[in-house]
Every structure is written in structure tokens, then in C-alpha cells.
Write an enzyme that holds these catalytic residues in place. Sequence first.
Site, PDB file in Angstrom:
ATOM      1  N   SER A  24     -70.259 -44.557 -12.047  1.00 35.92           N
ATOM      2  CA  SER A  24     -69.664 -44.693 -10.710  1.00 35.92           C
ATOM      3  C   SER A  24     -68.835 -45.955 -10.531  1.00 35.92           C
ATOM      4  CB  SER A  24     -70.763 -44.697  -9.641  1.00 35.92           C
ATOM      5  OG  SER A  24     -71.352 -43.431  -9.554  1.00 35.92           O
TER       6      SER A  24
ATOM      7  N   SER B 235     -68.888 -42.456  -8.082  1.00 33.98           N
ATOM      8  CA  SER B 235     -69.158 -42.335  -6.672  1.00 33.98           C
ATOM      9  C   SER B 235     -68.572 -43.476  -5.856  1.00 33.98           C
ATOM     10  CB  SER B 235     -70.663 -42.261  -6.456  1.00 33.98           C
ATOM     11  OG  SER B 235     -71.286 -43.463  -6.850  1.00 33.98           O
TER      12      SER B 235
ATOM     13  N   LYS C 228     -69.319 -51.073  -1.133  1.00 38.74           N
ATOM     14  CA  LYS C 228     -69.718 -49.664  -1.118  1.00 38.74           C
ATOM     15  C   LYS C 228     -70.873 -49.479  -0.135  1.00 38.74           C
ATOM     16  CE  LYS C 228     -71.100 -46.145  -4.574  1.00 38.74           C
ATOM     17  NZ  LYS C 228     -71.423 -45.970  -6.013  1.00 38.74           N
TER      18      LYS C 228
END
Lengths: 486, 486
Positions: free
Chosen positions: A178, A154, A80
Amino acid sequence: MPATPGWTIEDWRKAYHSGAKPEELIGELVARLDTTDNAWIALSDSTQLQAALFDLAGSLNKVGGDISRLPLYGVPFAVKDNIDATGFDTTAGCPGYAYQPKQDANTVARLKAAGAVLIGKTNLDQFATGLVGTRSPYGAVPNSFRPEVVSGGSSSGSASVVARGLVPFALGTDTAGSGRVPAGLNNLVGLKPTRGLFSIQGVVPACRSLDCVSVFALTVNDAGLVAGAIAGFDADDAFSRRAPYALPLDGPAIRRPGPVKRIAIPEHPQWFGDQQAEAAWNTSVSLWRQQNVELVPLDFSPMLELAALLYDGPWVAERHAAVESFMASHGNEMNPVVKGIISNATRFTATDTFRARYRKEELQRQIDELLADMDALLVPTAPTAPTIEAVNNDPVTLNSQLGTYTNFVNLADFCALAIPAGFRDDGLPFGVTLISGAWKDTELQHLACQWLNAQPTPLGATDRPRPQETPGAEISTPTVQVAVVG
Amino acid sequence: MPATPGWTIEDWRKAYHSGAKPEELIGELVARLDTTDNAWIALSDSTQLQAALFDLAGSLNKVGGDISRLPLYGVPFAVKDNIDATGFDTTAGCPGYAYQPKQDANTVARLKAAGAVLIGKTNLDQFATGLVGTRSPYGAVPNSFRPEVVSGGSSSGSASVVARGLVPFALGTDTAGSGRVPAGLNNLVGLKPTRGLFSIQGVVPACRSLDCVSVFALTVNDAGLVAGAIAGFDADDAFSRRAPYALPLDGPAIRRPGPVKRIAIPEHPQWFGDQQAEAAWNTSVSLWRQQNVELVPLDFSPMLELAALLYDGPWVAERHAAVESFMASHGNEMNPVVKGIISNATRFTATDTFRARYRKEELQRQIDELLADMDALLVPTAPTAPTIEAVNNDPVTLNSQLGTYTNFVNLADFCALAIPAGFRDDGLPFGVTLISGAWKDTELQHLACQWLNAQPTPLGATDRPRPQETPGAEISTPTVQVAVVG
């Protein structure tokens, strides 16, 4: 040439043990990747890849060419883009914020040391503020089953690339869900560790006191393998914690090891009108009941009140603390929804913050007491699966709904494991999350394996069948007894 | 009739075992007390005392008349007036704030259950905000050795009544040193437990996340006895903690049990011009060195920076959270110095608060690393012993100086034990404090006994000699090992 999509870590390891070469397998994989895919923010170019493979060859040399001594030898992974990896800018989903990290985040360095090969950085809700996967200038990430539906966030990109089998695992982060919501919406395993078990050094903070690095994988086996490689105390991360190694026998049962017999579920789960999710949950619940486990409906209101503190209370000031100076000078470069949320921080005083902390402690105590006779807590991972269009039309409400069963977990100092739980009638995957007290990560993996072996759903959005899930051996460590009073 | 002043708990127990009666001993004691003594805010009247003795007789009946089953049978004690005790108003040193508690604080209830008899409530710096003992509308409490010198605070009255031998022990509270500074200035043992070991239910909060109930006693033996009676998890106190029962072997040494060999001391201790304190410290240090212990001077600046966060940073907002509504409506009834300090809270935002929390975590990590090879930390309890007049002329600066070696301890999650360490040339007592990691309370008691047996100072401000100090047996508890990853 073998086709690697959908391979688990175990599949990659078998290939290398049979003589396959990383430069071939990974070279082919990276060459095939679509650079316009919204899930990626950056991909390794050929120079980076060559350098990574050169380093891997060096590591292999150091262990005498024995690939079994590098547990993730040649396994590709994605990270990420709020986690530092050298050679890539860290954008946190905001191009204006981008910087060149001087070193790998602790977790990335540990993965590389175990032999894993980073192939790209993934998209996210900007500054990890969101559970939808739409709040990014790099574009919304589509759901891997139905592109009009959100991926969840997210950690949207990391979930997407694992679900589609491009890499067997990816790192996300998890502050409010997330690392779990996108796992649930993409038929993945999402491991949200005990806070402090994985270092957050080199991660752009969301709420630094609550942030966790998380793992997306196709199987629990793989998630456990990756967790084993990245777990460990890090003196450079002030929030890293040493595991206690032993828990008191008189603590709440949710923090106590032992055979799982009683699992709490929410008494009146909320679905916000999503009848397909509700039906999938009811099916899951009846299947769990067939597994020799007693499911006990419990009042969920303390969890909901704790969850509300995270966004409606002063914890939003942690996000503000992380980006305050950037927001002051470059606020116009931020996603307006994200900026609006973080701006709420200025409403809260220091006094409010301590009062909220007290309420948090009281709710934690209430939740511990509520779960005193339980061995774990089982919740839907997400109560809804909205379309990207619906989220664009109502970006805050639908986002908040997605966090109903995730937001409270980090504040409660719980660990969680999101796992696949079959499919809804509309073909979307449905997920459930197992939750327990701090340091019970391994117990959750055992329980998840029991469930997945009984309900062997396919891997992610691929058509590959789930292998037998076999959790790793427990680790035991010498302890010393201490006397506290006398 | 025996004269009880200066009796230790052991002396009281011996008297009862020899046939003395609580109504006689305690009746005589209370009758002799001076109601104009600034150390007291309230004393038991004859009705309260009769009721207490009636309850005690009932308790004794329940254990078949066997006084050895009530470990504090008939032992009189006093309680700082920010701790609830039924029958007494709780004033927190502010008459306008007074309320009638509906039940005893958890610690008071435990003491009564063990047979102890409460005889009065003691004076304090208002809202436990101060280390001097002068910030009270009930008058400044004089030092028990030289009345022109401060008693230290905020637990001024509790220290004074124990030092003068009126009661063998008293409860105080300690957030920034309130249970240690007055012990040091009055030749007492001051036990500041690991946070959460004693319940703070029924205590008027100062900084609720840091507050501890503390114990003043004449001997370490007595302090350990009282600690044994009041320690324990309390579900009604959200900040109560369960002891871990086992500590990791790879943790910093200060948190690790074992024989004490290396004790850290501040490299360049500050004395603010007090040469007598400095000389007494130097004498202590040379005596410690004679005890087969290596003293290792260490950089003290991280401790000082952590300490500064407590009053100069957002933690002052905890005090504000505790009294905000009272201050808004009755601010004119507050001590102006205390009000001024607490008013600083409004300068801090939620964002400031989280930033300070991050800094706190970083400093804790730094301190842990610094002490990694140490078995404990030894500091002067207080660097100065100012007169009441000097403090009245400069109420904030001199107060801050007194906290130099105490302020950081609760923020660092350390336990501490203040003990007598001889006398200064001006006749005032000098004290040192032993500090260690959370849950190492018993280890500190063992170390303190070793010191006091080698340096047997008289008890408090009495002329009674110190008995042999013999710490209680260690308590061991069954533990279970847990695996965290695998």
C-alpha cells in the site's frame, strides 16, 4: 506570493530561510485546495490551521527562534486516514467506524515536533485492504496522470496529493504494498521501512504483525529526511524494534552492507498482458545494466508462494482481529469487497495458522539462500495499471495482480524503496522497487539516488525537474560484542 | 578397570589422555546398564556400539590421531527419544508413532563429529507434552534421589541417566521447561539455549516456533563444552538464527553484557503449599545476597500471564500441527492425558491465534521494561516436587504447577540455565534458574559458575564432589556497523 505546488521539502526550507512565513505559505496552500477532491477525506479548517501554526510558533520559541533546529519547520504534510491525528476523526475509509483519537499517532507527533504542519487526512482503500484506491465510500482516487486509471492503494489519497505537488510528503501505511503500488503508479518515491523502524502506535491495524507506516515523497532526499524524523524505538508499540546496529558478516549478502554490485531481478516477470509495463521494465533493466551493476535473473517462485500466504492464507485473520466486533455489528456499512475478503478469515484454524507460519519461515530461509550472493533485489513496483472501470468489473483479480511484486516483502522482513523509472508509451509513469534485508533502509536510499541521478525524471505529476539526489550521512552507533557460547 | 559413574566430561578426557581406550571404558559402561531401567527407551547393542567406535577411530585418524582435536573424544552420551539418531527408532514416547530416521539430527551429528559416542535413547513425556516424566507407555521415570517422587519431564530419561552418573551429558528438549524442571529435581545443570542457537532439525516438534534442544550435565563446565560443540546456524532448520554478535547499548539491561549487579526475583513466589521448596528458596536467596549481588523483588504477573498463553492459549495448536494426522488415525495409541491436552487445539481460530500473538508481544514489552535495570532474573526451577502417585491422581494440575517458573521463558525469547541450589529438608535437591535475554547464554554460565563455586553441591545424585567451575573463554566475532536511517 510564491506558488508552492511541486515544492520539495528543500524548497520549503529555502523559502523559510529567505524569510517566508508559514501562515502565509500554508494559508495560501490550504485556501487553494479543492474540498471535493477524492484524495482528501478531511482538510484542516482555519481554526485547526491557526492552532497548528500557534503550536509551531511555540516550538520555534523553544529553540530560540532558530528554524534550522526544526528540520521540518513549516513543511505541510498529509496523513492517510487510518493514522490518528488529533482534531480529525480517524475513519479508516469507513464512516461508520470513525472515532476521535485522543492523541496523535507516534509518527504524526514526531513530525509535528520536527516542525511539520498537518493539513489533511487522505482517502484509502477501506481498512487499508486493497491496492487499487477504489474501495472507499469517499470515492475512487484517480491516477494523477490519467484520471481513468487507478491511483493504486491502499494509500491512494496520500500518493495523489504528493504526486500533484499539493504537499511535499505524506504518510501512508504498507502491509502488502500500500505504500509502494500508489508510488509506482504516480511517479513517486515510496519508502516502506524495515518493520518496526517507524512506530505503528495510533494506526488502525490491517495485519498488525506486518504493518508499517510508509512515506510518500517527490525525492529520495525528502523521503530520507522524513524517515530520519519518524524512525525510532517506541515502547508503546509492541511491534517496534530496536535496530541491531551491527549485522553479522556471514549473513546473506542482502542483509550485508557494502558496495552494490549484484542485484537480483525476477527471472520471468509476469505482466498479465500489460505490454507497456513489460517494455518499460525492459528499458529500465538495460539502463540499470549501464550503471556498473550486474543484474542476475533469479527464480521468483518462493517470493510468489510467500505472497500467496498473505491473502490466501491465515494472515487475513489479522484483518479480522482488527475489525471483528465492528464487522459483527456494522457489517452492512462496510465496502462489500473488503468485507468479503476479511470474512475469509473464519475459514482458518489455529493449527492452519501455525502451519502457515512454518511455511513462511521455510520460504524466508529459501529466499535468503537464493539472495545469498546478491546485494539487493529489483522488481517492477506494479505489473499493470488498470482503469477504475476494469477494477470495478473485476475487483479482486486485478487487485491481486497489482500486488505481485509487493505482497511478499513484509512477510520476508525486507525493507523496500519504490522509485520512479521513466514512463510507459501511454504516458503513465513506470516504477521499480529496490528491496533488501531488514535494517538496510539507508543502503536502498543510496542506491536509489545513484539511479535517479542517472535517470532524472520529473517530480511526481508536476513538471518540475528532479534536483540532484544526495542521500544523508550514515548514522553510526556504539556497539558491544557479545559471546553466545563458550 | 576404572569405574566411570559420575565422571564429568573432563574426567573422561583425562582418562583418554592417560591412555584409556573408548572400547574398554564405554564397553564396560554399556555392559553394566540395566535394560529394564525406565529411563531408557533404547540402548546401543554391541553392533551399534562397534560401528560407533569404528567411526570414532576413523575420525581420530583424520586428525592425525590427536585426541585433543576431538573435544568430546570418546565421551558417552544419551539423547531424548524425540531427537533423531540413526540406528534407533524415534518414538517420541509413543511406540505407534515410531519411525526410522534417515539421518542424525543436526545436534547429534555435531556431537558425533566432536567425538562423542551415543549409547542410548531416553524416555520422555509423550510428544514432549508434560513436565512430570510420568506420561509415557515406557513407564514413569523415578526421581534419582527418591523413587516415589517424579523425575520431572518431559526430558525425564535424559535427566535421570546424567544424575545417576551413567553418562556425563545428555540432550533433552525444552519448549515449556522440559530441559529445566528435570534438572532442578535431579540436582543437575540444565541449559536451555537462546531459541535458534542449537538447530532443531531432526527433532519431533512440540511447539516448533518455541522448541529448543537442551543440555543436561553435571557441571556448568560440561554444559558449556557441549553447547560449544552443538551451537551454530543451520540452514536446514527454518527456525535457526544467526547470533547478532553485537547488542545495542540502549536495550533493556537484561539483554546487555556487563558485570552482574542486580538480579530480579519474583516478588511473591508461589509454592502451592510446598514449604520445603519455599524454605530452600529462602536459603538460596540469602546466599545469593552474600555474593555481592543485589536481589530485587519484582511483580511476576506479566510472566505468569505469558506462561498461561502457552497451554491455555492457541500455542497448543503447534502440538496439534505436529501430530494431527497421527492423532486422527492412531489416537487410541496415545497417552490419554497428552491426547486430551492436544485436542484443545481445535478450540482456537486463526483470529484467536493472532490476538494471542499480539498479547504475547505486549507482555514481552512489559517484561522487558520491568527488567530494564536488571542484569538477570532468578527463579526457583520448580515450586514443588510431587510424588508419582499424586501426579497420577491429578495429572494436569500438578503438571501445570511445575511449569510456573519455566513456561514463560521460551515465549519471552529468553535463555535460561537451571543449576543446583542445595537440598530440601526431605533430601530432595532444590534448583534455581538464571534467565536472561536472547544471546546471553555465556553470561548466564559465568554467573552460574560464581554461584556453584560458592555453593559446591555434589554432582547429580552421585557422591562425587563438584570440581571448580571455570566458564570457557568468550568468543568474539568481527562485526560491521550499519546505518538504518539517514
